[in-house]
Write an enzyme that holds these catalytic residues in place. Structure first.
Site, PDB file in Angstrom:
ATOM      1  N   HIS A  84      13.200 -22.513  74.241  1.00 22.65           N
ATOM      2  CA  HIS A  84      12.240 -22.971  73.246  1.00 22.65           C
ATOM      3  C   HIS A  84      12.590 -22.307  71.923  1.00 22.65           C
ATOM      4  O   HIS A  84      12.827 -21.101  71.879  1.00 22.65           O
ATOM      5  CB  HIS A  84      10.817 -22.589  73.643  1.00 22.65           C
ATOM      6  CG  HIS A  84       9.807 -22.933  72.588  1.00 22.65           C
ATOM      7  ND1 HIS A  84       9.299 -24.204  72.445  1.00 22.65           N
ATOM      8  CD2 HIS A  84       9.269 -22.198  71.597  1.00 22.65           C
ATOM      9  CE1 HIS A  84       8.468 -24.227  71.420  1.00 22.65           C
ATOM     10  NE2 HIS A  84       8.423 -23.027  70.879  1.00 22.65           N
ATOM     11  N   ASP A 163      -4.348 -26.856  74.850  1.00 21.00           N
ATOM     12  CA  ASP A 163      -3.514 -26.421  73.725  1.00 21.00           C
ATOM     13  C   ASP A 163      -3.492 -27.476  72.621  1.00 21.00           C
ATOM     14  O   ASP A 163      -3.531 -27.135  71.435  1.00 21.00           O
ATOM     15  CB  ASP A 163      -2.083 -26.119  74.191  1.00 21.00           C
ATOM     16  CG  ASP A 163      -1.189 -25.829  72.998  1.00 21.00           C
ATOM     17  OD1 ASP A 163      -1.473 -24.837  72.305  1.00 21.00           O
ATOM     18  OD2 ASP A 163      -0.269 -26.615  72.710  1.00 21.00           O
ATOM     19  N   ARG A 170      -6.709 -25.091  65.050  1.00 14.19           N
ATOM     20  CA  ARG A 170      -6.117 -23.951  64.327  1.00 14.19           C
ATOM     21  C   ARG A 170      -5.487 -24.409  63.023  1.00 14.19           C
ATOM     22  O   ARG A 170      -5.536 -23.708  62.008  1.00 14.19           O
ATOM     23  CB  ARG A 170      -5.068 -23.268  65.210  1.00 14.19           C
ATOM     24  CG  ARG A 170      -5.678 -22.460  66.336  1.00 14.19           C
ATOM     25  CD  ARG A 170      -4.630 -22.126  67.396  1.00 14.19           C
ATOM     26  NE  ARG A 170      -3.488 -21.445  66.844  1.00 14.19           N
ATOM     27  CZ  ARG A 170      -2.246 -21.534  67.337  1.00 14.19           C
ATOM     28  NH1 ARG A 170      -1.985 -22.266  68.399  1.00 14.19           N
ATOM     29  NH2 ARG A 170      -1.264 -20.880  66.777  1.00 14.19           N
ATOM     30  N   SER A 185       0.049 -20.694  73.315  1.00 12.21           N
ATOM     31  CA  SER A 185       0.292 -22.119  73.064  1.00 12.21           C
ATOM     32  C   SER A 185       1.711 -22.500  73.514  1.00 12.21           C
ATOM     33  O   SER A 185       1.911 -23.464  74.259  1.00 12.21           O
ATOM     34  CB  SER A 185       0.109 -22.387  71.571  1.00 12.21           C
ATOM     35  OG  SER A 185       0.659 -23.620  71.196  1.00 12.21           O
ATOM     36  N   LYS A 189       2.737 -24.457  77.608  1.00 15.37           N
ATOM     37  CA  LYS A 189       3.465 -25.717  77.757  1.00 15.37           C
ATOM     38  C   LYS A 189       4.758 -25.507  78.551  1.00 15.37           C
ATOM     39  O   LYS A 189       5.111 -26.310  79.402  1.00 15.37           O
ATOM     40  CB  LYS A 189       3.779 -26.306  76.385  1.00 15.37           C
ATOM     41  CG  LYS A 189       2.533 -26.889  75.731  1.00 15.37           C
ATOM     42  CD  LYS A 189       2.760 -27.308  74.302  1.00 15.37           C
ATOM     43  CE  LYS A 189       2.823 -26.139  73.367  1.00 15.37           C
ATOM     44  NZ  LYS A 189       2.744 -26.404  71.963  1.00 15.37           N
TER      45      LYS A 189
HETATM   46  N1  URA Z   1       4.452 -23.895  68.384  1.00 14.13           N
HETATM   47  C1  URA Z   1       3.519 -24.120  69.338  1.00 14.13           C
HETATM   48  O1  URA Z   1       3.761 -24.836  70.298  1.00 14.13           O
HETATM   49  N2  URA Z   1       2.332 -23.527  69.198  1.00 14.13           N
HETATM   50  C2  URA Z   1       2.010 -22.718  68.175  1.00 14.13           C
HETATM   51  O2  URA Z   1       0.923 -22.213  68.134  1.00 14.13           O
HETATM   52  C3  URA Z   1       2.986 -22.511  67.192  1.00 14.13           C
HETATM   53  C4  URA Z   1       4.215 -23.098  67.330  1.00 14.13           C
END
Ligand code: URA
Length: 422
Positions: A84, A163, A170, A185, A189
């Site tokens: 990621h 999320d 947010r 977050s 995922k």
């Molecule tokens: N990427 C994400 O998936 N979540 C965040 O909060 C910030 C960047």
């Protein structure tokens, strides 16, 4: 559980730790709409100001995973590994990386998103390939991992829905920057996606979410802790995003540069990062190999063609070309300092990125650098070219580039990998 949202907000506001049950209750009730956006935004602000303990972050991540479905690849009979990136300008690493790692027999399930703002999204880049489809069912993902070994596709709505809701909140309440919220977050995922090994590329610098090393270090540490606490073998690299990655920025342009890497060439920084992240993913999955070999011998390219074809794409079809272009030349002699954010803004303005969720992007728009960070340029020499289908966008993008480029004293380019955490 006999608590109210207000009690939990007050508890966090007063710097006390929330229990697993309280966090679960909060996320469950927020996902189903019992807790209002006003209450959750207040909680997000309390978390931003007062932080969370390692246990609280673990509970939060787990609650977000449990808000939706999880994928399970144990029936694949091969190890899984993913990466990621927190996002940056010219960050096309997933494109050569996924087929490269898969070419060693390690499955790569990469559920990705579209870009927003100046950093491009992986799906937007793949969608520049004629015919390529981003949406796959869970069964199609599993089947493609079994046969081809790599999938890059859109994350379905069922994955960590808490999320999605919290991230949107947010975004409009000034609470995106809270490290526990960013970390949970990202990791909810990735863990829900079912990978057993994960390499995090945490970008640092003007073109990144994290502008300084200290902030990035803290985030990377939290991400690695969550991974370990959830039995996912996790490493993190802090990598430089003060200047663009590679020479091509924009969707089809980044596909082009990825093909150069898969053909054994490409810019040194893109190659180094691709190879080092691949090496780490393979290691975490139990495979010792030198990934540069499959870039040189064509095996990673063969896997790319297979992977693109499996999702309806034609890897041999020509990519879109922009209708208009503009050259930017040096006004004086000297060494170049190229700021990532300014180049990202130019590419976005030219049409490679979107301003609003759901807007269309141009495949061919973007910036091609003829010279990169720290290189010498002579007056009149080409620095970069701008591409777009909408000629009126060139003026603004030229101004972004003028702000992003400085010509002056010799500067050293930072190493691409600033720190590794294992
Ligand atoms: N990427 C994400 O998936 N979540 C965040 O909060 C910030 C960047």
């Amino acid at each position: 559980m006999a608590v109210s949202a207000v009690e939990l907000i007050v508890k966090k506001r007063d710097k006390h730790e929330l229990s697993n049950q309280e966090i679960q209750w909060l996320i469950e009730n927020y996902t189903t709409g019992q807790i209002t956006d006003e209450q959750m935004s207040s909680m997000a602000m309390a978390i931003l100001l007062n932080g969370m303990s390692r246990d609280e972050v673990r509970f939060l991540t787990q609650a977000m995973i449990e808000s939706g479905e999880t994928m399970n690849f144990s029936g694949l009979d091969k190890p899984t590994a993913d990466k990621h990136s927190t996002g940056g300008v010219g960050d096309k690493i997933t494109l050569p990386l996924a087929p490269l790692v898969a070419s060693y027999g390690v499955a790569v399930p990469q559920l990705s998103g579209r870009g927003l703002g100046h950093t491009g999204g992986t799906l937007d880049k793949f969608e520049a390939i004629p015919g390529w489809q981003a949406s796959l069912s869970n069964q199609q993902i599993f089947d493609q991992l079994k046969t081809v070994g790599a999938v890059v596709c859109a994350a379905g709505d069922g994955l960590a829905p808490a999320d999605k809701k919290l991230y949107a909140l947010r975004d409009v309440t000034g609470t995106v920057e809270a490290t526990p919220l960013i970390a949970s977050s990202i990791m909810s995922k990735k863990i829900a996606e079912g990978t057993k090994a994960l390499v995090l590329d945490v970008k640092v610098g003007s073109g990144a979410f994290m502008k300084d090393l200290e902030q990035a270090d803290k985030l990377a540490n939290t991400l690695v802790e969550i991974g370990r606490d959830s039995s996912v073998a996790t490493s993190a690299f802090l990598t430089d995003m003060s200047t663009p990655l590679g020479k091509k920025i924009g969707n089809a342009l980044e596909v082009e540069e990825s093909l150069e890497v898969l053909a054994g060439g490409g810019p040194a920084d893109v190659v180094e990062l691709t190879v080092e992240i691949a090496r780490e993913m393979l290691k975490l999955a139990g495979v010792e190999a030198d990934p540069s070999e499959n870039l040189k011998n064509g095996k990673a390219m063969d896997k790319w063609v297979e992977m693109v074809a499996a999702q309806g794409g034609d890897a041999h079809a020509p990519l879109d070309k922009a209708k208009h272009s503009e050259s930017v030349v040096a006004e004086t002699d000297g060494y170049l300092n190229i700021d990532a954010l300014g180049v990202g803004m130019a590419s976005w303005r030219l049409g490679a990125g979107r301003e609003k969720q759901g807007a269309e992007v141009q495949n061919a728009a973007g910036v091609v650098l003829n010279k990169t960070q720290g290189e010498w340029v002579s007056k009149g020499e080409l620095i970069c070219e701008l591409f777009t289908d909408a000629e009126q966008k060139i003026e603004g993008a030229t101004m972004d580039i003028a702000q992003a480029v400085e010509i002056g004293e010799k500067i050293e380019r930072k190493p691409i990998i600033l720190k590794e955490m294992r």
